[in-house]
Design a protein around this motif. Sequence first.
Motif, PDB file in Angstrom:
ATOM      1  N   LEU A 122      14.988  -6.510  59.519  1.00 50.74           N
ATOM      2  CA  LEU A 122      13.678  -5.878  59.329  1.00 50.74           C
ATOM      3  C   LEU A 122      12.857  -5.878  60.606  1.00 50.74           C
ATOM      4  CD1 LEU A 122      12.696  -7.110  55.767  1.00 50.74           C
ATOM      5  CD2 LEU A 122      13.117  -4.764  56.513  1.00 50.74           C
ATOM      6  N   ILE A 123      12.925  -6.964  61.374  1.00 50.01           N
ATOM      7  CA  ILE A 123      12.185  -7.018  62.637  1.00 50.01           C
ATOM      8  C   ILE A 123      12.696  -5.946  63.601  1.00 50.01           C
ATOM      9  CG2 ILE A 123      11.801  -8.418  64.707  1.00 50.01           C
ATOM     10  CD1 ILE A 123      11.670 -10.868  62.816  1.00 50.01           C
ATOM     11  N   ILE A 124      14.008  -5.814  63.705  1.00 49.23           N
ATOM     12  CA  ILE A 124      14.582  -4.801  64.599  1.00 49.23           C
ATOM     13  C   ILE A 124      14.239  -3.396  64.114  1.00 49.23           C
ATOM     14  CG2 ILE A 124      16.776  -3.816  65.408  1.00 49.23           C
ATOM     15  CD1 ILE A 124      17.821  -6.779  65.383  1.00 49.23           C
ATOM     16  N   SER A 125      14.367  -3.148  62.817  1.00 43.97           N
ATOM     17  CA  SER A 125      14.045  -1.827  62.261  1.00 43.97           C
ATOM     18  C   SER A 125      12.571  -1.485  62.453  1.00 43.97           C
ATOM     19  CB  SER A 125      14.390  -1.775  60.777  1.00 43.97           C
ATOM     20  OG  SER A 125      15.760  -1.982  60.593  1.00 43.97           O
ATOM     21  N   ALA A 126      11.686  -2.441  62.237  1.00 45.41           N
ATOM     22  CA  ALA A 126      10.258  -2.192  62.421  1.00 45.41           C
ATOM     23  C   ALA A 126       9.931  -1.929  63.889  1.00 45.41           C
ATOM     24  CB  ALA A 126       9.449  -3.371  61.888  1.00 45.41           C
ATOM     25  N   SER A 127      10.623  -2.616  64.795  1.00 44.62           N
ATOM     26  CA  SER A 127      10.403  -2.387  66.224  1.00 44.62           C
ATOM     27  C   SER A 127      10.845  -0.991  66.636  1.00 44.62           C
ATOM     28  CB  SER A 127      11.152  -3.431  67.049  1.00 44.62           C
ATOM     29  OG  SER A 127      10.716  -4.722  66.736  1.00 44.62           O
ATOM     30  N   VAL A 128      12.013  -0.568  66.152  1.00 50.27           N
ATOM     31  CA  VAL A 128      12.503   0.781  66.455  1.00 50.27           C
ATOM     32  C   VAL A 128      11.569   1.825  65.860  1.00 50.27           C
ATOM     33  CG1 VAL A 128      14.394   2.412  66.010  1.00 50.27           C
ATOM     34  CG2 VAL A 128      14.897   0.057  66.683  1.00 50.27           C
ATOM     35  N   PHE A 129      11.093   1.585  64.638  1.00 51.65           N
ATOM     36  CA  PHE A 129      10.147   2.519  64.017  1.00 51.65           C
ATOM     37  C   PHE A 129       8.866   2.614  64.838  1.00 51.65           C
ATOM     38  CE2 PHE A 129       6.413   2.718  61.102  1.00 51.65           C
ATOM     39  CZ  PHE A 129       6.420   4.093  60.959  1.00 51.65           C
ATOM     40  N   ALA A 130       8.355   1.491  65.342  1.00 53.85           N
ATOM     41  CA  ALA A 130       7.125   1.505  66.129  1.00 53.85           C
ATOM     42  C   ALA A 130       7.301   2.327  67.406  1.00 53.85           C
ATOM     43  CB  ALA A 130       6.701   0.078  66.469  1.00 53.85           C
ATOM     44  N   VAL A 131       8.411   2.133  68.105  1.00 50.59           N
ATOM     45  CA  VAL A 131       8.668   2.911  69.325  1.00 50.59           C
ATOM     46  C   VAL A 131       8.787   4.398  68.988  1.00 50.59           C
ATOM     47  CG1 VAL A 131      10.362   3.319  71.157  1.00 50.59           C
ATOM     48  CG2 VAL A 131       9.711   0.981  70.556  1.00 50.59           C
ATOM     49  N   PHE A 132       9.510   4.721  67.925  1.00 46.88           N
ATOM     50  CA  PHE A 132       9.655   6.112  67.499  1.00 46.88           C
ATOM     51  C   PHE A 132       8.298   6.725  67.151  1.00 46.88           C
ATOM     52  CE2 PHE A 132       9.908   9.019  63.861  1.00 46.88           C
ATOM     53  CZ  PHE A 132      10.572  10.076  64.457  1.00 46.88           C
ATOM     54  N   ALA A 133       7.495   6.019  66.346  1.00 44.38           N
ATOM     55  CA  ALA A 133       6.208   6.557  65.908  1.00 44.38           C
ATOM     56  C   ALA A 133       5.279   6.780  67.091  1.00 44.38           C
ATOM     57  CB  ALA A 133       5.563   5.604  64.900  1.00 44.38           C
ATOM     58  N   ILE A 134       5.232   5.833  68.012  1.00 42.50           N
ATOM     59  CA  ILE A 134       4.365   5.978  69.178  1.00 42.50           C
ATOM     60  C   ILE A 134       4.817   7.161  70.040  1.00 42.50           C
ATOM     61  CG2 ILE A 134       3.665   4.875  71.346  1.00 42.50           C
ATOM     62  CD1 ILE A 134       3.727   2.187  69.732  1.00 42.50           C
ATOM     63  N   SER A 135       6.117   7.258  70.291  1.00 42.51           N
ATOM     64  CA  SER A 135       6.603   8.365  71.127  1.00 42.51           C
ATOM     65  C   SER A 135       6.376   9.721  70.455  1.00 42.51           C
ATOM     66  CB  SER A 135       8.081   8.170  71.473  1.00 42.51           C
ATOM     67  OG  SER A 135       8.878   8.234  70.321  1.00 42.51           O
ATOM     68  N   GLU A 136       6.566   9.799  69.147  1.00 38.63           N
ATOM     69  CA  GLU A 136       6.320  11.054  68.430  1.00 38.63           C
ATOM     70  C   GLU A 136       4.842  11.435  68.452  1.00 38.63           C
ATOM     71  OE1 GLU A 136       8.195  13.440  66.251  1.00 38.63           O
ATOM     72  OE2 GLU A 136       9.537  12.800  67.849  1.00 38.63           O
ATOM     73  N   CYS A 137       3.979  10.460  68.254  1.00 36.67           N
ATOM     74  CA  CYS A 137       2.538  10.749  68.246  1.00 36.67           C
ATOM     75  C   CYS A 137       2.053  11.191  69.621  1.00 36.67           C
ATOM     76  CB  CYS A 137       1.760   9.530  67.762  1.00 36.67           C
ATOM     77  SG  CYS A 137       1.936   9.261  65.987  1.00 36.67           S
ATOM     78  N   ILE A 138       2.599  10.581  70.674  1.00 37.25           N
ATOM     79  CA  ILE A 138       2.236  11.003  72.027  1.00 37.25           C
ATOM     80  C   ILE A 138       2.738  12.420  72.292  1.00 37.25           C
ATOM     81  CG2 ILE A 138       2.695  10.585  74.478  1.00 37.25           C
ATOM     82  CD1 ILE A 138       2.610   7.562  73.803  1.00 37.25           C
ATOM     83  N   ALA A 139       3.969  12.706  71.915  1.00 35.70           N
ATOM     84  CA  ALA A 139       4.536  14.038  72.144  1.00 35.70           C
ATOM     85  C   ALA A 139       3.782  15.110  71.364  1.00 35.70           C
ATOM     86  CB  ALA A 139       6.013  14.057  71.758  1.00 35.70           C
ATOM     87  N   ARG A 140       3.354  14.791  70.161  1.00 32.43           N
ATOM     88  CA  ARG A 140       2.661  15.775  69.324  1.00 32.43           C
ATOM     89  C   ARG A 140       1.154  15.776  69.554  1.00 32.43           C
ATOM     90  NH1 ARG A 140       4.169  15.368  63.319  1.00 32.43           N
ATOM     91  NH2 ARG A 140       3.211  17.395  63.395  1.00 32.43           N
ATOM     92  N   ARG A 141       0.650  14.786  70.283  1.00 34.50           N
ATOM     93  CA  ARG A 141      -0.789  14.599  70.517  1.00 34.50           C
ATOM     94  C   ARG A 141      -1.558  14.501  69.203  1.00 34.50           C
ATOM     95  NH1 ARG A 141      -0.102  18.524  75.143  1.00 34.50           N
ATOM     96  NH2 ARG A 141      -0.049  17.161  76.947  1.00 34.50           N
ATOM     97  N   ASP A 142      -0.948  13.813  68.268  1.00 34.15           N
ATOM     98  CA  ASP A 142      -1.557  13.562  66.955  1.00 34.15           C
ATOM     99  C   ASP A 142      -1.423  12.067  66.699  1.00 34.15           C
ATOM    100  OD1 ASP A 142      -2.569  13.715  64.392  1.00 34.15           O
ATOM    101  OD2 ASP A 142      -0.688  14.414  63.511  1.00 34.15           O
TER     102      ASP A 142
END
Length: 103
Positions: free
Chosen positions: A52-72
């Motif tokens: 769960l710690i690894i999955s949550a970390s990967v999700f956090a990196v994904f969410a941050i990168s997606e939000c930056i790319a979409r500017r949302d």
Amino acid sequence: MSKLRMFYLAMSIIGALVPMFFVLGWTQGNSLTGLLSAWAANGTGTGLMWGLIISASVFAVFAISECIARRDYFPLVALLATVMIGLSCGLPLYLFLRTRARA
């Protein structure tokens, strides 16, 4: 609201309530400080905890990168839910917020 968005919202609510039911039931008579030691009581619990710690970390990196790319940046609220409740709430909440109509 589409059926897919309703599914994401329902799974986010279920993903918050079900784990909390068990955690709060366990803490009756136990301290929250003993929660980490209970998770690490045996190999199975430790493996699930690290998964769960690894999955949550990967999700956090994904969410941050997606939000930056979409500017949302509003869907990043889901990271708070991930830290405070768990991945079972945070991931569906992120998907629910990400699929909303933007003006």
